[in-house]
Design a protein around this motif. Structure first.
Motif, PDB file in Angstrom:
ATOM      1  N   LEU A 320       1.286  -1.359   0.143  1.00 21.54           N
ATOM      2  CA  LEU A 320      -0.039   0.055  -0.090  1.00 21.54           C
ATOM      3  C   LEU A 320       0.948   1.172  -0.266  1.00 21.54           C
ATOM      4  N   THR A 321       1.813   1.483   0.581  1.00 21.66           N
ATOM      5  CA  THR A 321       3.133   2.228   0.831  1.00 21.66           C
ATOM      6  C   THR A 321       3.800   2.621  -0.388  1.00 21.66           C
ATOM      7  N   ALA A 322       3.262   1.455  -0.895  1.00 21.94           N
ATOM      8  CA  ALA A 322       4.582   1.614  -2.612  1.00 21.94           C
ATOM      9  C   ALA A 322       3.365   2.296  -3.880  1.00 21.94           C
ATOM     10  N   VAL A 323       2.196   1.670  -3.176  1.00 22.21           N
ATOM     11  CA  VAL A 323       1.030   2.320  -4.050  1.00 22.21           C
ATOM     12  C   VAL A 323       0.695   3.529  -4.307  1.00 22.21           C
ATOM     13  N   LEU A 324       0.883   4.072  -2.957  1.00 21.92           N
ATOM     14  CA  LEU A 324       0.367   5.311  -2.251  1.00 21.92           C
ATOM     15  C   LEU A 324       1.547   6.149  -3.042  1.00 21.92           C
ATOM     16  N   ALA A 325       3.008   6.005  -2.884  1.00 25.95           N
ATOM     17  CA  ALA A 325       4.301   6.795  -3.891  1.00 25.95           C
ATOM     18  C   ALA A 325       3.905   6.898  -5.749  1.00 25.95           C
ATOM     19  N   ILE A 326       3.180   5.812  -6.103  1.00 27.10           N
ATOM     20  CA  ILE A 326       3.306   5.857  -7.689  1.00 27.10           C
ATOM     21  C   ILE A 326       1.736   7.125  -7.286  1.00 27.10           C
ATOM     22  N   ILE A 327       0.955   6.439  -6.893  1.00 25.94           N
ATOM     23  CA  ILE A 327      -0.506   7.861  -6.927  1.00 25.94           C
ATOM     24  C   ILE A 327      -0.400   9.042  -6.949  1.00 25.94           C
ATOM     25  N   GLY A 328       0.617   9.521  -5.849  1.00 25.59           N
ATOM     26  CA  GLY A 328       1.243  10.560  -5.384  1.00 25.59           C
ATOM     27  C   GLY A 328       2.834  11.185  -7.114  1.00 25.59           C
ATOM     28  N   SER A 354      -9.791  20.412   0.946  1.00 27.54           N
ATOM     29  CA  SER A 354     -10.223  19.214   0.670  1.00 27.54           C
ATOM     30  C   SER A 354      -9.571  18.243   2.010  1.00 27.54           C
ATOM     31  N   MET A 355      -7.876  18.540   1.943  1.00 24.38           N
ATOM     32  CA  MET A 355      -7.181  17.585   3.316  1.00 24.38           C
ATOM     33  C   MET A 355      -8.658  17.673   4.466  1.00 24.38           C
ATOM     34  N   TYR A 382      -3.289  12.838   0.441  1.00 19.82           N
ATOM     35  CA  TYR A 382      -2.066  12.089  -0.153  1.00 19.82           C
ATOM     36  C   TYR A 382      -1.728  13.252  -1.833  1.00 19.82           C
ATOM     37  N   SER A 383      -2.640  12.739  -2.785  1.00 19.55           N
ATOM     38  CA  SER A 383      -3.254  13.213  -3.519  1.00 19.55           C
ATOM     39  C   SER A 383      -3.248  14.800  -3.956  1.00 19.55           C
ATOM     40  N   VAL A 384      -4.172  15.197  -3.313  1.00 15.33           N
ATOM     41  CA  VAL A 384      -4.650  16.678  -3.651  1.00 15.33           C
ATOM     42  C   VAL A 384      -3.171  17.172  -2.806  1.00 15.33           C
ATOM     43  N   PHE A 385      -2.540  17.135  -2.000  1.00 18.32           N
ATOM     44  CA  PHE A 385      -2.180  17.714  -1.234  1.00 18.32           C
ATOM     45  C   PHE A 385      -0.360  17.877  -2.020  1.00 18.32           C
ATOM     46  N   GLY A 388      -1.443  21.517  -4.228  1.00 15.25           N
ATOM     47  CA  GLY A 388      -0.533  22.429  -4.387  1.00 15.25           C
ATOM     48  C   GLY A 388       0.037  22.454  -3.276  1.00 15.25           C
ATOM     49  N   PRO A 389      -0.251  22.255  -1.868  1.00 16.57           N
ATOM     50  CA  PRO A 389       1.034  22.286  -0.593  1.00 16.57           C
ATOM     51  C   PRO A 389       1.770  21.854  -0.656  1.00 16.57           C
ATOM     52  N   GLY A 390       2.385  20.940  -1.898  1.00 13.61           N
ATOM     53  CA  GLY A 390       3.223  20.112  -2.232  1.00 13.61           C
ATOM     54  C   GLY A 390       4.362  21.377  -3.050  1.00 13.61           C
ATOM     55  N   PRO A 391       3.842  21.774  -4.036  1.00 15.32           N
ATOM     56  CA  PRO A 391       4.684  22.007  -4.556  1.00 15.32           C
ATOM     57  C   PRO A 391       5.173  23.554  -4.810  1.00 15.32           C
ATOM     58  N   LEU A 392       3.616  24.147  -4.620  1.00  9.76           N
ATOM     59  CA  LEU A 392       3.437  25.433  -4.716  1.00  9.76           C
ATOM     60  C   LEU A 392       4.524  26.622  -3.406  1.00  9.76           C
ATOM     61  N   PRO A 393       4.634  26.482  -2.236  1.00 11.56           N
ATOM     62  CA  PRO A 393       5.286  26.653  -1.427  1.00 11.56           C
ATOM     63  C   PRO A 393       6.437  27.337  -1.618  1.00 11.56           C
ATOM     64  N   TRP A 394       7.591  25.946  -2.907  1.00 17.67           N
ATOM     65  CA  TRP A 394       8.136  26.620  -3.457  1.00 17.67           C
ATOM     66  C   TRP A 394       8.981  27.972  -4.424  1.00 17.67           C
ATOM     67  N   VAL A 395       7.717  27.596  -5.209  1.00 19.57           N
ATOM     68  CA  VAL A 395       7.355  28.341  -6.073  1.00 19.57           C
ATOM     69  C   VAL A 395       6.814  30.421  -6.020  1.00 19.57           C
ATOM     70  N   PHE A 396       6.258  30.369  -5.011  1.00 22.34           N
ATOM     71  CA  PHE A 396       6.058  31.734  -4.339  1.00 22.34           C
ATOM     72  C   PHE A 396       7.082  32.612  -3.794  1.00 22.34           C
ATOM     73  N   PRO A 397       8.082  32.305  -3.254  1.00 27.66           N
ATOM     74  CA  PRO A 397       9.917  33.044  -3.132  1.00 27.66           C
ATOM     75  C   PRO A 397      10.253  33.807  -4.751  1.00 27.66           C
ATOM     76  N   GLY A 398      10.457  32.843  -5.504  1.00 31.02           N
ATOM     77  CA  GLY A 398      10.860  33.203  -6.523  1.00 31.02           C
ATOM     78  C   GLY A 398      10.276  33.305  -7.394  1.00 31.02           C
ATOM     79  N   GLU A 399       8.731  34.259  -7.475  1.00 32.50           N
ATOM     80  CA  GLU A 399       7.609  34.902  -7.816  1.00 32.50           C
ATOM     81  C   GLU A 399       7.382  36.539  -7.295  1.00 32.50           C
ATOM     82  N   MET A 400       8.403  36.320  -6.001  1.00 33.39           N
ATOM     83  CA  MET A 400       7.378  37.447  -5.793  1.00 33.39           C
ATOM     84  C   MET A 400       8.357  38.924  -5.286  1.00 33.39           C
ATOM     85  N   THR A 401       9.557  37.756  -5.363  1.00 35.18           N
ATOM     86  CA  THR A 401      10.907  38.794  -4.162  1.00 35.18           C
ATOM     87  C   THR A 401      11.733  38.982  -5.491  1.00 35.18           C
ATOM     88  N   PRO A 402      12.399  40.247  -4.681  1.00 30.53           N
ATOM     89  CA  PRO A 402      13.635  40.538  -5.650  1.00 30.53           C
ATOM     90  C   PRO A 402      14.471  39.519  -6.069  1.00 30.53           C
TER      91      PRO A 402
END
Length: 498
Positions: A320-328, A354-355, A382-385, A388-402
């Protein structure tokens, strides 16, 4: 026929190659995050038999759950050290150079993993690996923002989380066959092989043109930009990049330190950017995702009432853990497509709300014995994470900061994330033991709090030029729902150019 202006291009082939090559550093991060998931009990409880030596090295390393939690938590602690210490190096020596040299530290950790004779040595190896990946992960995020066009960034900006998910998936799948003695050493040490591959591919990548422009190496910056935009005319984009760099950094090429940003001693008022970056990373971990990532096998084991019995075949919890990783991984890929269609704010609000719902359903399924419901909701959680909350926090600083402060804000927010990973990683197992199925009600509350916070603090940055976003939101902490804080996006979608 005149060439297309380069700033209007989507994803070019060489641009994609550089992003994919550099993303292996984040893949390595995901590998190390999940490497301890499946073989943990085999290592610490000697499930494969009494401790004995294989080629002069112990087959297992007995330890309590708390001690093993410290070993697991050594990686985010190392990542915290790496994130805080490499900011200056990335600004001084370049993004590509830091990505290259962080791999050398990772190779050292691989040697320590392969030769560990006790738990302290294994913990040190985890810390060293964390230093390497913490340094590389934040630098990669910055690198992607600086080499991609506005349109390409909609999808490629999510590559940090995509690479982490792929690394976690590969690590879990490899664990199914490499969790028994002595193969768990190979599983951990493969981080060094991944680093070697990363170094080989990075040799064919260019340095960030924006960083080169910051250092006054304009000829190199133009050449780098032309390679990344091979099918376009770079004249306008290059001039705009140089003008923006001069405007952001000033005549003295100022670079803000972490302490400058925290104390507010910067030319622009970056309080809002700092607060948003920190909150995004904090809620990423307070959502409960690290508990699922680190302890999915234990979580599934509690739901399926599985006991700790050694078997050469994968258990149901491990499968189940492996399936979770694949679905992720599939969910992350789907999320990258959604990022190019929906806004950042829409995805964050949808995912956290949703989470919250799925957390309640996980608790209901676990407490009332509806195992199928509980397992299905863990997959959904895990999927809905990963939308948004998975990838986007890494993106925000580069898109808003000098540019003079982006490395420092990424380091600060990344550090908050790593502290969260360590804290939740240490607390999740005791919480699960103490509260059982009710544990996820805590995360339902934190996800609802995230929805309220982002409703008023998170602006929409999809398709918006970085310079315009910086100018609009460098005014201190404010309510972004007011009309005057809106930035007009461009209307074009991503494509792949030659």
């Amino acid at each position: 026929m005149s060439a297309i202006p380069s700033q209007t291009l989507g994803i070019t082939r060489y641009q994609l190659f550089c992003v994919l090559a550099a993303s292996i550093s984040s893949l390595n991060y995901g590998w190390n995050i999940s490497a301890t998931n499946l073989p943990g009990d085999t290592i610490t409880k000697c499930l494969a038999g009494p401790r004995h030596n294989i080629a002069g090295l112990p087959s297992c390393l007995p330890a309590s759950d708390i001690t093993w939690g410290l070993v697991v938590g050594g990686f985010p602690i190392g990542a915290l050290i790496g994130a805080l210490s490499c900011t200056r190096f990335a600004d001084r020596y370049g993004r590509k150079s830091v990505l290259m040299y962080s791999n050398l530290i990772s190779i050292i950790s691989a040697v320590l993993f392969g030769t560990a004779i006790n738990i302290p040595m294994l913990a040190i190896a985890r810390v060293v690996a964390g230093i390497a990946q913490g340094c590389a992960n934040g630098t990669f995020t910055n690198y992607v923002v600086e080499i991609t066009t506005t349109r390409a960034r909609n999808s490629l900006g999510c590559m940090t989380q995509m690479s982490i998910s792929v690394g976690q998936m590969l690590s879990i799948i490899a664990s199914l066959g490499l969790s028994s003695p002595p193969y768990w050493r190979i599983l951990f040490a493969l981080t060094g092989f991944i680093s070697l591959v990363n170094m080989a591919l990075l040799a064919f990548c260019v340095e960030s043109p924006k960083w080169l422009a910051c250092k006054g190496r304009l000829d190199d910056a133009k050449l780098s930009l032309e390679q990344l935009r091979k099918s376009g005319d770079c004249t306008e984009e290059f001039q705009a990049m140089v003008d923006n760099v001069h405007a952001e950094m000033g005549p003295k090429a100022y670079t803000a330190s972490i302490f400058d940003v925290i104390r507010g001693k910067t030319p622009d008022n970056l309080r809002h950017q700092l607060l948003l970056a920190v909150l995004a990373m904090a809620f990423q971990q307070l959502s409960g995702i690290s508990g699922v990532s680190f302890y999915s096998t234990k979580l599934f084991g509690s739901v399926t009432s599985q006991v700790d019995v050694y078997s050469t075949k994968p258990t149901m919890a491990q499968i189940l853990t492996a399936v979770l990783a694949i679905i992720g991984t599939v969910a992350t890929l789907f999320g990258m497509g959604m990022a190019g269609i929906f806004g950042r704010k829409t995805l964050m609000l949808f995912s956290h709300s949703s989470m919250a719902v799925f957390s309640v359903l996980i608790s209901i399924g676990t407490v009332m014995g509806f195992n199928t419901l509980a397992i299905a909701m863990v997959f959904a959680f895990y999927s809905v994470f990963l939308f948004g909350p998975g990838p986007l926090p890494w993106v925000f600083p580069g898109e808003m900061t000098p540019i003079y402060a982006v490395s420092s804000i990424i380091a600060i927010s990344g550090s908050v994330g790593y502290i969260g990973i360590f804290t939740i990683g240490m607390a999740f197992a005791p919480l699960l033991n103490a509260f059982g199925g009710y544990t996820f009600l805590i995360f339902a509350a934190t996800n609802l709090l995230a929805v309220v916070s982002f409703m008023f603090l998170l602006p929409e940055t999809k398709d918006c030029p970085v310079a315009d976003t910086i100018q609009t939101h460098s005014v201190g902490i404010h309510n972004v729902m007011l009309h005057k804080y809106c930035v007009a996006p461009s209307a074009k979608k991503d494509d792949v150019s030659v």
